[in-house]
Each structure stands twice: as C-alpha cells, then as structure tokens.
Design a protein around this motif. Structure first.
Motif, PDB file in Angstrom:
ATOM      1  N   LEU A 143       0.833  -1.206   0.000  1.00 55.45           N
ATOM      2  CA  LEU A 143       0.000   0.000   0.000  1.00 55.45           C
ATOM      3  C   LEU A 143       0.868   1.256   0.000  1.00 55.45           C
ATOM      4  O   LEU A 143       0.514   2.264  -0.635  1.00 55.45           O
ATOM      5  CB  LEU A 143      -0.948   0.014   1.193  1.00 55.45           C
TER       6      LEU A 143
ATOM      7  N   ASP B 127      -8.634   1.486  -6.488  1.00 52.04           N
ATOM      8  CA  ASP B 127      -8.581   0.045  -6.212  1.00 52.04           C
ATOM      9  C   ASP B 127      -7.784  -0.691  -7.284  1.00 52.04           C
ATOM     10  O   ASP B 127      -6.982  -1.576  -6.975  1.00 52.04           O
ATOM     11  CB  ASP B 127      -9.974  -0.551  -6.006  1.00 52.04           C
TER      12      ASP B 127
ATOM     13  N   ILE C  78      -4.077   0.116  -6.541  1.00 56.48           N
ATOM     14  CA  ILE C  78      -3.591  -0.600  -5.360  1.00 56.48           C
ATOM     15  C   ILE C  78      -3.319  -2.061  -5.702  1.00 56.48           C
ATOM     16  O   ILE C  78      -2.282  -2.620  -5.357  1.00 56.48           O
ATOM     17  CB  ILE C  78      -4.601  -0.470  -4.197  1.00 56.48           C
TER      18      ILE C  78
ATOM     19  N   TYR D 130      -1.329  -5.763  -3.875  1.00 60.09           N
ATOM     20  CA  TYR D 130      -2.193  -5.844  -2.696  1.00 60.09           C
ATOM     21  C   TYR D 130      -3.570  -6.307  -3.146  1.00 60.09           C
ATOM     22  O   TYR D 130      -4.099  -5.853  -4.146  1.00 60.09           O
ATOM     23  CB  TYR D 130      -2.320  -4.485  -2.001  1.00 60.09           C
TER      24      TYR D 130
ATOM     25  N   MET E 192     -10.921  -1.697   0.475  1.00 54.29           N
ATOM     26  CA  MET E 192      -9.848  -0.734   0.251  1.00 54.29           C
ATOM     27  C   MET E 192     -10.443   0.672   0.262  1.00 54.29           C
ATOM     28  O   MET E 192     -11.622   0.849  -0.026  1.00 54.29           O
ATOM     29  CB  MET E 192      -9.170  -0.983  -1.085  1.00 54.29           C
TER      30      MET E 192
ATOM     31  N   THR F 177      -3.529   5.118   1.495  1.00 55.23           N
ATOM     32  CA  THR F 177      -4.370   4.009   1.059  1.00 55.23           C
ATOM     33  C   THR F 177      -4.579   3.074   2.237  1.00 55.23           C
ATOM     34  O   THR F 177      -3.713   2.936   3.101  1.00 55.23           O
ATOM     35  CB  THR F 177      -3.713   3.262  -0.119  1.00 55.23           C
TER      36      THR F 177
ATOM     37  N   GLY G 144      -6.364  -0.792   3.619  1.00 56.26           N
ATOM     38  CA  GLY G 144      -6.833  -2.111   3.229  1.00 56.26           C
ATOM     39  C   GLY G 144      -7.322  -2.916   4.411  1.00 56.26           C
ATOM     40  O   GLY G 144      -6.929  -2.665   5.554  1.00 56.26           O
TER      41      GLY G 144
END
Length: 179
Positions: free
Chosen positions: A72, A100, A103, A108, A113, A168, A170
């Motif tokens: 991230l 998304d 990422i 990831y 997210m 970011t 997650g």
C-alpha cells in the motif's frame, strides 16, 4: 464522487470510501522482493507523523491501530508522485486507473480498500488536521474493518499544490510494520 475539502490555507483533500473489490486482474504488477517490501515500509518523518496521528485518532475512538503495508505504501508513493509529475489532484491516475485498480497493481488484494488524498502542505500534522476535519476522510481513517495503511507524499516544484499526499487503506493484513 469523491468528497473534496478546501481550507482557507489552500490545502485540499479528497477521499473515496472503502469498496468491496474482487476478481480483478491488472497488467501493472509491482516487483515483489524482500528488499522492495522493506524499503517501502521506511517512511520519511512527515509520512510517519501522518501515520502516527491517524493511529492516535483510531486509539481515541477505540479502533485498533493500522499497520504499515509495504504494498500500500508503494501504491501511495507512486500515486503521489504521479499527481506531482502531472500536476493533477485526482483519484484517477495518469493511466486512467481508479484507486482500487492501482492498489491491486502493486500486489495488494483484499475485499476492502479506501483512499484519502490531500495536497498543498508538506507537513504531516497539517495534512492530518485537514483530513480529520472532513467527515468522509475521518470515516475512512476510523473504519475498524481497515487494518493496514500506505502513506506517500511527493513534491512538484512547478505544480499548483506543490505537495501531494496519498493514504491508502486495506482490510487484508499483508507483510507489515508499525508506523
């Protein structure tokens, strides 16, 4: 539609809420080496300040601390650099990817997210104050389903905002470190 907040000091922030994402395959994969993962978890002092401030906010709200995700962080740094390089402030990057997709292109994956963006100031404390004052950004920072964070900032001398930040989030814990 992202939530955008402007302050009297010229700082801006934008966020997109966490989304459920599954089953996407993307052509832009980031390298996956042990060295690359450890390098991505080394934050500069201002990135670390923002990460710690977010975790302090989460602690006061009873949410568990976020762990620093190398993937991230690489995605955040890439996007901040992309915004600075192209003098743009957007959740869509110069390749047309949303947060998304971007990422996931850095390796990831997870069902949840989110992304917060900010620009206009280089200090983590100042950016945190802007993000914290926005209900949508604050919601992303406090969501207990989010377990990991990536932080990146970049500077563009000839750009409108100068400093560009991307955080970011997650819901899936990958290889992590403390902020």
């Amino acid at each position: 539609m992202p939530n955008v907040v402007a302050t009297p000091h010229g700082l801006v922030a934008a966020c997109l809420p966490a989304l459920a994402v599954a089953g996407l395959t993307l052509p832009f994969a980031a390298p996956r080496s042990a060295h690359a993962a450890s390098a991505a978890t080394v934050l500069d002092v201002e990135e670390r300040t923002l990460c710690r401030q977010i975790n302090r906010l989460r602690s006061h709200a009873g949410a568990p601390p976020l762990r620093l995700s190398p993937r991230l962080t690489k995605a955040s740094r890439w996007h901040s650099s992309d915004m600075a390089r192209h003098d743009r402030f957007s959740h869509l990057d110069s390749r047309g990817r949303d947060f998304d997709a971007r990422i996931m292109s850095f390796g990831y994956s997870g069902p949840t997210m989110a992304e917060n963006l900010a620009a206009g100031e280089g200090r983590g404390q100042d950016i945190f104050r802007v993000l914290k004052s926005s209900p949508a950004h604050r919601r992303n920072m406090l969501r207990p389903q989010l377990k990991v964070i990536g932080v990146g900032r970049a500077y563009g001398a000839a750009t409108w905002f100068g400093w560009y930040w991307s955080t970011t989030f997650g819901g899936t814990v990958d290889t992590t470190a403390a902020c």
